[in-house]
Design a protein around this motif. Structure first.
Motif, short mmCIF file in Angstrom:
data_model
loop_
_atom_site.label_atom_id
_atom_site.label_comp_id
_atom_site.label_asym_id
_atom_site.label_seq_id
_atom_site.Cartn_x
_atom_site.Cartn_y
_atom_site.Cartn_z
N MET A 1 0.82 -1.20 0.00
CA MET A 1 0.00 0.00 0.00
C MET A 1 0.86 1.27 0.00
SD MET A 1 -3.05 1.00 -0.07
CE MET A 1 -4.04 2.39 0.26
N ALA A 2 1.97 1.19 0.69
CA ALA A 2 2.86 2.34 0.75
C ALA A 2 3.46 2.64 -0.62
CB ALA A 2 3.96 2.10 1.78
N THR A 3 3.78 1.58 -1.37
CA THR A 3 4.34 1.76 -2.71
C THR A 3 3.32 2.43 -3.63
OG1 THR A 3 5.67 -0.22 -2.41
CG2 THR A 3 5.42 0.58 -4.65
N PHE A 4 2.08 1.96 -3.55
CA PHE A 4 1.01 2.55 -4.36
C PHE A 4 0.83 4.03 -4.00
CE2 PHE A 4 -3.45 3.79 -4.69
CZ PHE A 4 -3.61 3.69 -6.07
N LEU A 5 0.81 4.34 -2.74
CA LEU A 5 0.63 5.72 -2.30
C LEU A 5 1.80 6.59 -2.75
CD1 LEU A 5 -1.22 7.59 -0.74
CD2 LEU A 5 0.03 7.00 1.33
N ALA A 6 3.01 6.09 -2.66
CA ALA A 6 4.18 6.85 -3.10
C ALA A 6 4.13 7.10 -4.60
CB ALA A 6 5.46 6.11 -2.71
N ALA A 7 3.77 6.07 -5.37
CA ALA A 7 3.68 6.23 -6.83
C ALA A 7 2.58 7.22 -7.20
CB ALA A 7 3.42 4.88 -7.48
N PHE A 8 1.45 7.13 -6.52
CA PHE A 8 0.33 8.04 -6.78
C PHE A 8 0.73 9.48 -6.48
CE2 PHE A 8 -3.50 10.30 -5.38
CZ PHE A 8 -4.23 10.23 -6.55
N LEU A 9 1.37 9.71 -5.36
CA LEU A 9 1.80 11.06 -4.98
C LEU A 9 2.85 11.60 -5.96
CD1 LEU A 9 1.93 10.80 -1.09
CD2 LEU A 9 0.25 12.01 -2.51
N PHE A 10 3.75 10.73 -6.41
CA PHE A 10 4.75 11.14 -7.38
C PHE A 10 4.08 11.58 -8.69
CE2 PHE A 10 7.46 10.09 -11.00
CZ PHE A 10 8.54 10.92 -10.75
N LEU A 11 3.15 10.78 -9.19
CA LEU A 11 2.46 11.14 -10.43
C LEU A 11 1.62 12.39 -10.26
CD1 LEU A 11 1.43 7.65 -11.82
CD2 LEU A 11 3.11 9.23 -12.75
N LEU A 12 0.98 12.53 -9.12
CA LEU A 12 0.19 13.71 -8.84
C LEU A 12 1.07 14.97 -8.85
CD1 LEU A 12 -2.69 14.63 -8.10
CD2 LEU A 12 -2.00 14.45 -5.71
N ALA A 13 2.21 14.88 -8.22
CA ALA A 13 3.14 16.02 -8.20
C ALA A 13 3.66 16.31 -9.60
CB ALA A 13 4.31 15.71 -7.25
N PHE A 14 3.95 15.27 -10.38
CA PHE A 14 4.44 15.44 -11.74
C PHE A 14 3.42 16.18 -12.59
CE2 PHE A 14 4.80 13.75 -16.08
CZ PHE A 14 6.09 14.17 -16.38
N PHE A 15 2.16 15.76 -12.54
CA PHE A 15 1.12 16.41 -13.33
C PHE A 15 0.84 17.83 -12.83
CE2 PHE A 15 -0.07 12.03 -14.56
CZ PHE A 15 0.11 12.18 -15.92
N LEU A 16 0.94 18.04 -11.55
CA LEU A 16 0.76 19.38 -11.00
C LEU A 16 1.86 20.32 -11.51
CD1 LEU A 16 -0.80 21.20 -9.02
CD2 LEU A 16 0.85 20.51 -7.29
#
Length: 74
Positions: A1-16
């Motif tokens: 779950m932590a890996t998924f959350l880290a990947a999601f936050l990374f992609l969110l920051a990238f698109f932002l």
């Protein structure tokens, strides 16, 4: 779950960051090599006479545009 959350936050920051860059520069994201334009090809289908399927698709799009223009309020 932590890996998924880290990947999601990374992609969110990238698109932002990409959206902030677009808002500041008003320049669309584009490829580095230029794509087909670099080869001198103006469109994906560079034939003189389009195939029947393409003609039907273009006729359908033209009819759709005419219908939209006919029923346009403004």
């Amino acid at each position: 779950m932590a890996t998924f959350l880290a990947a999601f936050l990374f992609l969110l920051a990238f698109f932002l960051l990409m959206s902030i860059g677009y808002l500041i520069k008003r320049k669309a994201v584009q490829g580095s090599c230029g794509g087909l334009g670099a080869l001198g090809i103006e469109k994906a289908c560079d034939c003189d006479e389009p195939c029947d399927r393409r003609k039907a698709r273009e006729a359908k799009e033209l009819a759709r545009q005419e219908k939209l223009n006919k029923h346009r309020i403004i």
